[in-house]
Design a protein around this motif. Structure first.
Motif, mmCIF file in Angstrom:
data_model
loop_
_atom_site.group_PDB
_atom_site.id
_atom_site.type_symbol
_atom_site.label_atom_id
_atom_site.label_comp_id
_atom_site.label_asym_id
_atom_site.label_seq_id
_atom_site.Cartn_x
_atom_site.Cartn_y
_atom_site.Cartn_z
ATOM 1 N N GLU A 1 0.864 -1.178 0.000
ATOM 2 C CA GLU A 1 0.000 0.000 0.000
ATOM 3 C C GLU A 1 0.899 1.225 0.000
ATOM 4 O O GLU A 1 1.973 1.215 0.599
ATOM 5 N N THR A 2 0.479 2.297 -0.645
ATOM 6 C CA THR A 2 1.371 3.456 -0.776
ATOM 7 C C THR A 2 1.290 4.392 0.431
ATOM 8 O O THR A 2 1.076 5.597 0.310
ATOM 9 N N ARG A 3 1.488 3.852 1.591
ATOM 10 C CA ARG A 3 1.646 4.628 2.817
ATOM 11 C C ARG A 3 2.266 3.732 3.870
ATOM 12 O O ARG A 3 2.200 2.498 3.787
ATOM 13 N N LYS B 1 -3.425 -5.295 0.232
ATOM 14 C CA LYS B 1 -2.168 -4.550 0.297
ATOM 15 C C LYS B 1 -1.731 -4.404 1.739
ATOM 16 O O LYS B 1 -2.543 -4.377 2.660
ATOM 17 N N ILE C 1 5.378 3.176 -7.418
ATOM 18 C CA ILE C 1 4.257 2.226 -7.361
ATOM 19 C C ILE C 1 3.041 2.786 -8.087
ATOM 20 O O ILE C 1 2.369 2.082 -8.850
ATOM 21 N N LYS C 2 2.747 4.070 -7.844
ATOM 22 C CA LYS C 2 1.582 4.674 -8.490
ATOM 23 C C LYS C 2 1.737 4.755 -10.008
ATOM 24 O O LYS C 2 0.738 4.717 -10.739
ATOM 25 N N SER C 3 2.975 4.857 -10.480
ATOM 26 C CA SER C 3 3.212 4.888 -11.931
ATOM 27 C C SER C 3 3.422 3.488 -12.497
ATOM 28 O O SER C 3 3.751 3.326 -13.667
ATOM 29 N N LYS C 4 3.251 2.460 -11.617
ATOM 30 C CA LYS C 4 3.365 1.042 -11.989
ATOM 31 C C LYS C 4 4.762 0.662 -12.475
ATOM 32 O O LYS C 4 4.934 -0.272 -13.257
ATOM 33 N N THR D 1 6.614 5.499 -3.389
ATOM 34 C CA THR D 1 5.191 5.747 -3.653
ATOM 35 C C THR D 1 4.963 6.201 -5.096
ATOM 36 O O THR D 1 4.060 5.701 -5.784
ATOM 37 N N ILE D 2 5.779 7.133 -5.563
ATOM 38 C CA ILE D 2 5.648 7.626 -6.949
ATOM 39 C C ILE D 2 5.814 6.475 -7.928
ATOM 40 O O ILE D 2 5.051 6.340 -8.897
ATOM 41 N N ARG E 1 5.845 10.294 4.693
ATOM 42 C CA ARG E 1 5.519 10.552 3.286
ATOM 43 C C ARG E 1 6.741 11.001 2.493
ATOM 44 O O ARG E 1 6.891 10.634 1.327
#
Length: 344
Positions: free
Chosen positions: A45-47, A95, A269-272, A266-267, A259
């Motif tokens: 998970e992104t946190r 996640k 993961i969100k951009s895969k 995080t960046i 953060r």
């Protein structure tokens, strides 16, 4: 009580992610402690876990409602609602949050419509075993919550379980009441075959010794659920609004704030970009290993910035919230300064 068994709790992995998990699982044994196992980035998970604890404070109005009641039973029921209301917050799919590094911290605040303010700080006070200490407060109202969570992951074949050890202590100072809360376990099912899904299981409780009240709840996992019964709705998440966190922009955060620390991961993961995510995550983990080695060589003892540990292993914030000034503005100022002051 259980998490709703809907599509948001389910995730069907593709062939490559499933093969990665199968390869990792082949190295595990049943009941093995997973605290030292490195997980692939696609299950993250992104946190950070230090931030995820804030899920339990997404409906702070229940705390204010409890504090404003003159009836000890009504206060206790509102306290139970506060506790139960956090369980509906969860990521899409299956996640897990980032494992915080030692000394990592997350801080934020809530601003309610009534302009009442609450403040939150959590810190990773131990890495092996992992322990996250936290403190949440409405200083004006003299509502103080402290505690520590000690997640311990275990492998059970087709499932991974996370045992949430530790406790939370809620103080309503003007009533002289303290509620002590424990937590159930969380399970990721179907990691080897079938659809993966997340659920909560086992028992937890809330106790107030002063009013001699106890609330016990058993979270039923899928295999133990009975048929539907005609019950009164205690909490309906669809009818309640979530109070958003107010967090400083990443560029204004310190290097060890959650953060900012995990921003690169995080960046990615969100951009895969899972290769980049793995690279960024590995940088953080290697830095932590280097710091541990350096402390061992210099015989330096690390100590938390925001919390102290007592003789029985519980953590308390380094501010005496039981003896704050009587003036609300002074209380607010002291707590705000304790949590948000920059490390110099």
């Amino acid at each position: 009580m259980s998490l709703p068994n809907n599509r948001e709790n389910e995730e069907e992995l593709g062939e490559e992610p499933r093969n990665i998990i199968l390869s990792m699982v082949s190295q595990l044994t049943t009941n093995m402690d997973l605290s030292r196992v490195t997980l692939p980035t696609f299950v993250l998970e992104t946190r950070s876990f230090t931030e995820r604890i804030t899920d339990f404070f997404t409906h702070p109005d229940f705390l204010l409602g409890a504090n404003n009641s003159s009836d000890p039973i009504e206060r206790f029921v509102m306290g139970v609602k506060y506790y139960m209301s956090g369980w509906h917050i969860h990521p899409t799919g299956v996640k897990k949050p980032y494992n915080p590094v030692l000394g990592e911290f997350f801080r934020s605040k809530h601003i309610l419509e009534s302009n009442k303010k609450a403040y939150y700080i959590s810190e990773q006070v131990s890495h092996h075993p992992p322990v996250s200490a936290f403190y949440y407060t409405f200083p004006d109202e003299e509502i103080h919550i402290e505690g520590e969570l000690r997640p311990k992951g275990k492998f059970y074949g087709n499932s991974v379980g996370v045992h949430l050890k530790g406790e939370t202590r809620v103080l309503l100072k003007k009533h002289g009441e303290e509620y002590v809360l424990s937590y159930p376990n969380m399970y990721a099912r179907g990691i080897l075959f079938g659809k993966m899904f997340l659920e909560i299981g086992e028992k937890s409780m809330i106790e107030c010794k002063k009013s001699d009240l106890v609330f016990k709840v058993e979270f039923k996992t899928k295999s133990f659920r009975n048929g539907d019964k005609s019950n009164k709705v205690f909490f309906d998440s669809s009818q309640e609004s979530i109070t958003p966190l107010v967090v400083a922009p990443i560029e204004e955060q310190e290097e060890n704030e959650s953060r900012r620390l995990w921003d690169g991961t995080t960046i990615a993961i969100k951009s895969k970009d899972l290769d980049k995510a793995t690279e960024e995550k590995t940088k953080i983990e290697n830095k932590q290993r280097s710091e541990v080695k350096a402390r061992e060589e210099s015989k330096e003892t690390w100590s938390p910035r925001f919390f102290d540990m007592d003789s029985i292993g519980n953590f308390h914030p380094k501010i005496d919230f039981r003896n704050l000034p009587t003036e609300p503005e002074m209380r607010d100022s002291m707590v705000c300064d304790f949590i948000f002051k920059k490390n110099e």
